[in-house]
Scaffold this motif. Structure first.
Motif, PDB file in Angstrom:
ATOM      1  N   ARG A 175       0.815  -1.213   0.000  1.00 48.35           N
ATOM      2  CA  ARG A 175       0.000   0.000   0.000  1.00 48.35           C
ATOM      3  C   ARG A 175       0.854   1.271   0.000  1.00 48.35           C
ATOM      4  O   ARG A 175       0.585   2.230  -0.721  1.00 48.35           O
ATOM      5  N   ALA A 176       1.905   1.283   0.818  1.00 55.12           N
ATOM      6  CA  ALA A 176       2.718   2.495   0.957  1.00 55.12           C
ATOM      7  C   ALA A 176       3.452   2.862  -0.332  1.00 55.12           C
ATOM      8  O   ALA A 176       3.849   4.006  -0.512  1.00 55.12           O
ATOM      9  N   LEU A 177       3.607   1.910  -1.233  1.00 52.89           N
ATOM     10  CA  LEU A 177       4.345   2.190  -2.472  1.00 52.89           C
ATOM     11  C   LEU A 177       3.455   2.043  -3.701  1.00 52.89           C
ATOM     12  O   LEU A 177       3.932   1.882  -4.816  1.00 52.89           O
ATOM     13  N   ARG A 178       2.154   2.114  -3.467  1.00 54.73           N
ATOM     14  CA  ARG A 178       1.222   1.981  -4.585  1.00 54.73           C
ATOM     15  C   ARG A 178       1.345   3.203  -5.504  1.00 54.73           C
ATOM     16  O   ARG A 178       1.908   4.222  -5.125  1.00 54.73           O
ATOM     17  N   LYS A 218       1.384  11.879  -5.758  1.00 56.91           N
ATOM     18  CA  LYS A 218       0.915  11.016  -4.677  1.00 56.91           C
ATOM     19  C   LYS A 218      -0.417  11.530  -4.120  1.00 56.91           C
ATOM     20  O   LYS A 218      -1.263  10.726  -3.699  1.00 56.91           O
ATOM     21  N   ASN A 255      -3.655   9.157  -3.929  1.00 54.76           N
ATOM     22  CA  ASN A 255      -4.454   8.972  -2.716  1.00 54.76           C
ATOM     23  C   ASN A 255      -5.929   9.273  -2.969  1.00 54.76           C
ATOM     24  O   ASN A 255      -6.807   8.539  -2.522  1.00 54.76           O
ATOM     25  N   HIS A 298       1.297  13.400   1.223  1.00 55.87           N
ATOM     26  CA  HIS A 298       1.488  13.484  -0.224  1.00 55.87           C
ATOM     27  C   HIS A 298       2.943  13.354  -0.643  1.00 55.87           C
ATOM     28  O   HIS A 298       3.276  13.605  -1.793  1.00 55.87           O
ATOM     29  N   PRO A 349       8.226   4.171   3.229  1.00 57.12           N
ATOM     30  CA  PRO A 349       9.513   3.489   3.344  1.00 57.12           C
ATOM     31  C   PRO A 349      10.585   3.925   2.342  1.00 57.12           C
ATOM     32  O   PRO A 349      11.564   3.206   2.182  1.00 57.12           O
ATOM     33  N   GLU A 380      -5.342  10.184   5.128  1.00 49.60           N
ATOM     34  CA  GLU A 380      -5.255  10.635   3.749  1.00 49.60           C
ATOM     35  C   GLU A 380      -6.406  11.524   3.308  1.00 49.60           C
ATOM     36  O   GLU A 380      -6.333  12.168   2.269  1.00 49.60           O
TER      37      GLU A 380
END
Ligand SMILES: Cc1cc2nc3c(=O)[nH]c(=O)nc-3n(C[C@H](O)[C@H](O)[C@H](O)COP(=O)(O)OP(=O)(O)OC[C@H]3O[C@@H](n4cnc5c(N)ncnc54)[C@H](O)[C@@H]3O)c2cc1C
Ligand code: SF4
Ligand code: SF4
Lengths: 463, 363
Positions: free
Chosen positions: A40-43, A133, A137, B60, B66, B210
């Protein structure tokens, strides 16, 4: 995990193209499953790193700073591709791009005036507030609200294609194999720019020294499966968009901040200390894309952008400071190139500069004369310490090789009719429109336009 | 000024942001960042106080965890802000009030309540404090209260003056007189409307995740307006007392009471809201501040709660005790004004002023 295993539409890849397709299909009432290989964090693939798109528009209403009509857009596209485009699809893209802004705004994407340093794009390109991003989102939020079944970390997707029809697929998630079927399949899994082995097939060993500017997940697995299943290829692997970036950037996902804009203000040498191209041919945004190739052609795929104190503050700040020294000899030592050779190159360059008035914001009259490779603009002597050097490497942005589609985004069979239930959108098929060259913002435009077409057609087929 | 770990991290982050600039439209921080030629302790003190902690640039950020860059602007700026409060605080021996805000509040509150309790007992005797009372001036004369709080107010203003002028100079603002009136006006408007909590698109901030939300801004408005109303209620009460010779307690339909009760209720709702937002915040955005931030919310809440309780307790045996608690809360709040989270408002206003000033200077 729900136990649902059959969907009207399955979408592979959750960048702009996949998200647009999933949302569009879900809005028609179709049941949709979106499979994304990244956590998810790198979608959001490369979409996460973008900042704008290029819509055709009739007026300078916010966020645009002037009109950009169909003819001008088409002219620009034909110019950069040198005609290497499917005309019908190019025209379709441009016409449909007229609705891209509204579509994105309706799905929560906010825009802003052009970022500083990009004013030249203010009329043609619309900038996302907060960057790609933020857009990613918003679209995921919408997709989830619409009931799109989103699965992250779906690896090893294996398509079961019978003839030219999609039947079902398996994927791995946390060491479990799952099988799902769908009436239609939208493939939107990006290009293969992160697959250095594939690039090596076209570029040779040089590819190993490429840095990947975007996501490490775009390895082209899905594209390869479509090509292996006999769908028609468009473009070739040797075509890719590669720019010159800071050689010290991360191997993946370095994005925009790895840029080095000092090239036109000085000279670039290879690791023999020799210049190899006109650094002042044109403004950097118009030239940085050829420099990726130029550096790829040098030994060890490395170059060094050398400037003196006069250039400081005239280009966009970089993340890492340049290597610096008060003498050329010491600088050469730091970057590990022969000092006498660098001295000679700079000496000859300085001697060849003709005096004129310098203006880094115009194609000024400062140039060199009499060199085998002259510099056309912004040529000032490199004589004021401290001297700076940025190492440069080819940074690959995206690939052009893809799968051929028709105006309903259906993938084409080599000889015969298009598939009736397999669709492609985004970078996987961008080569149909952008056979070569680049027009800032066209990638995201194609992603949204063909995402909408593919989503609509996939849902229609499923009904 | 030596650069410490937080500043070094803030400089690293700003260097990456300055090469990226994608967040330019979210708030005033990024355009201000682009105006700086180098990043130093001083402009980190400026930029971090300009940040309103809306979270947009974290949610954003293409380089957030990570990613190996691990960018988190709001987290490092929150830390940097707190270090700037500590560093400029006057007198310096009060710095533990920032470093251990929760303990500071608890101790001062306990001491202050005990102090007032003892004072009431001393002034009117043990028997009176638990006896049904209608007028609290029977428990503690107005002159004593006014005297104690005037003295505290003087102390507060002196420490503000000393603390803020140091901050003012460190971020290179010229003397107050040489700044244009219009600059003050614009900065004040941004401060009061919390312009920088709107996300740049008007939909609010991203503290809890978000999706943007306007609730933090709304609750903060409630607190600020509630506070101002209570402040005016007190001023008006003082005016009634000395100039009109009309001493408290006032009836429900008098102006001081209406202002005070409205303000008190707004404070209760606003503080509860802010507390709830903090509880549900995205944990990656908040750093452990030893209760520094919550102490102001807690004190404002307790002060208005006990203040609203006073007229209700009128005529009962609880009035005396409640009065001691209320006055204790007010005193602890005064200490917070001087050395607690309250000063964030001034730091932020000064940063907004510096921002406006730099902008006008550039044009
Ligand atoms: C640094 C950078 C900046 C850019 N800036 C711009 C810009 O400003 N404007 C512009 O128009 N274009 C820009 N581009 C190009 C732009 O990113 C692409 O054109 C666009 O994102 C394509 O969208 P897409 O949805 O096809 O691909 P992507 O956004 O890359 O999405 C592909 C998705 O598929 C997933 N995926 C990949 N393989 C698999 C698999 N096997 N199974 C499941 N899922 C898979 C990926 O994880 C990813 O989420 C930029 C590119 C880069 C690298
Ligand atoms: S917070 Fe992240 S996305 Fe925003 S400007 Fe900084 S580096 Fe760029
Ligand atoms: S958290 Fe909000 S206010 Fe602070 S820098 Fe980021 S976007 Fe600006």
């Amino acid at each position: 995990m729900t136990s649902k295993t059959h969907f009207d539409v399955i979408v592979l890849g959750g960048g702009l193209a996949g998200l647009t397709a999933a949302i569009t299909a879900a809005e028609t009432g179709a049941t949709v499953c979106l499979l994304e290989i990244a956590p998810r964090a790198l979608r959001g693939g490369n979409t996460r790193h973008t900042r704008n798109l290029r819509p055709m528009h009739a007026s300078g209403a916010f966020p645009m700073e002037g009109a950009y009509d169909f003819d001008e857009y088409l002219d620009d596209l034909l110019r950069v591709t040198a005609g290497d485009t499917n005309h019908a699809l190019a025209e379709l893209t441009i016409r449909e791009s007229n609705h891209a802004l509204t579509w994105l705004q309706e799905h929560g994407v906010a825009f802003q005036r052009p970022l500083s340093g990009t004013l030249h794009l203010g009329r043609t390109n619309a900038f996302f507030l907060g960057g790609g991003k933020a857009l990613v989102n918003s679209l995921y939020r919408f997709a989830v609200q619409l009931g799109v079944h989103t699965i992250y970390e779906a690896t090893d997707i294996a398509l079961n294609i019978s003839g030219d029809r999609f039947v079902d697929l398996t994927y791995q998630q946390i060491n479990n194999t799952h099988r799902i079927s769908g009436k239609s399949l939208v493939t939107a899994a990006g290009g293969f720019e992160a697959n250095l082995d594939w690039l090596e097939e076209a570029w040779g060993p040089a590819a190993k020294n490429f840095l990947v500017r975007g996501t490490p997940y775009n390895k082209g697995d899905i594209l390869r499966q479509l090509l292996d299943a006999g769908f028609k290829q468009i473009g070739d692997a040797a075509q890719c968009h590669a720019v010159a970036i800071d050689g010290r950037a991360p191997a993946y996902d370095g994005g925009i901040v790895s840029r080095v804009d000092s090239v036109p203000l000085g000279i670039v040498v290879n690791n023999e200390g020799k210049r190899f191209y006109d650094e002042g041919q044109d403004f950097w945004p118009k030239r940085y894309a050829i420099w990726g190739r130029l550096i790829a052609a040098q030994t060890d795929q490395i170059g060094y952008a050398i400037t003196d104190a006069k250039a400081e503050g005239l280009f966009m700040p970089t993340v890492l400071p340049p290597l610096k020294s008060t003498t050329i000899d010491d600088l050469a030592k730091q970057i590990n190139i022969p000092a006498d050779s660098l001295q000679k190159t700079i000496g000859e360059f300085n001697a060849a500069t003709v005096s004129g008035s310098f203006d880094h914001q115009a194609l000024d009259e400062c140039h060199t004369e009499g060199l085998p490779i002259n510099k056309s603009h912004w040529a000032r002597q490199i004589d004021t310490p401290p001297y700076s050097a940025y190492p440069l490497r080819p940074g690959i942005t995206f690939t052009y090789l893809g799968v051929a589609v028709d105006d309903r985004a259906r993938v084409q069979v080599e000889h015969g009719n298009p598939s009736e239930n397999i669709f492609a959108a985004g970078e996987m098929m961008a080569g149909n429109i952008l056979g070569r060259g680049y027009l800032a913002g066209i990638g995201m435009t194609i992603g949204n336009v063909f995402g909408r077409i593919a989503g609509r057609e996939a849902a229609r087929h499923a009904n | 000024m030596p650069t410490n770990q937080t500043t070094a991290e803030a400089i690293r982050v700003m260097t990456i942001c300055n090469a990226c600039r994608y967040c330019e439209g979210h708030c005033a921080v990024f355009p201000a960042m682009e105006r700086q030629t180098v990043f130093t302790q001083n402009n980190i003190d400026f930029l971090s106080n300009l940040c309103h902690q809306c979270g947009a640039c974290y949610q954003h950020c293409q380089y957030a965890d990570p990613h190996e860059f691990g960018i988190n602007v709001p987290a490092v700026f929150e830390q940097a802000r707190r270090e700037s409060y500590t560093q400029f605080l006057w007198p310096t021996f009060m710095q533990p009030a920032v470093l251990h805000g929760g303990k500071f509040m608890a101790t001062t509150l306990l001491l202050a309540i005990s102090l007032f309790f003892l004072a009431i007992v001393g002034l009117s005797g043990m028997s009176k404090i638990f006896a049904p009372q209608v007028n609290f001036y029977n428990l503690m004369p107005h002159s004593v209260m006014a005297g104690a709080f005037s003295l505290s107010a003087v102390m507060v203003v002196v420490s503000w003056w000393m603390t803020l002028r140091r901050y003012w100079h460190s971020i290179s603002l010229p003397s107050p007189g040489s700044i244009r009136m219009s600059t003050y006006r614009v900065a004040l408007a941004s401060a009061l409307t919390l312009k920088n909590l709107d996300g740049g698109h008007g939909e609010g901030c991203y503290e809890s995740g978000e999706s943007p939300s306007l609730w933090k801004r709304r609750h903060h408005h409630l607190v600020l307006i509630g506070f101002v109303l209570c402040f005016f209620a007190t001023l008006l009460g003082t005016f009634y007392h000395y100039s009109l010779n009309v001493p408290a307690p006032y009836g429900w339909l008098t102006l001081p009471k209406i202002l005070g009760v409205t303000g008190g209720i707004m404070l209760l709702v606003g503080c509860a809201g802010l507390f709830w937002i903090k509880q549900t915040a995205d944990q990656r955005l908040v750093s452990h501040d030893n209760g520094y931030g919550s102490s102001l919310t807690a004190l404002l809440f307790l002060t208005s709660l006990t203040g609203l309780g006073l007229p209700i307790a009128k005529g009962t045996g609880a009035l005396g005790f409640l009065l001691a608690v209320h006055l204790g809360c007010v005193l602890a709040l005064f200490l917070n004004f001087a050395w607690g989270k309250f000063i964030h408002g001034f730091f932020r206003f000064i940063a907004l002023l510096a921002d406006e000033h730099q902008k006008t200077k550039k044009n």
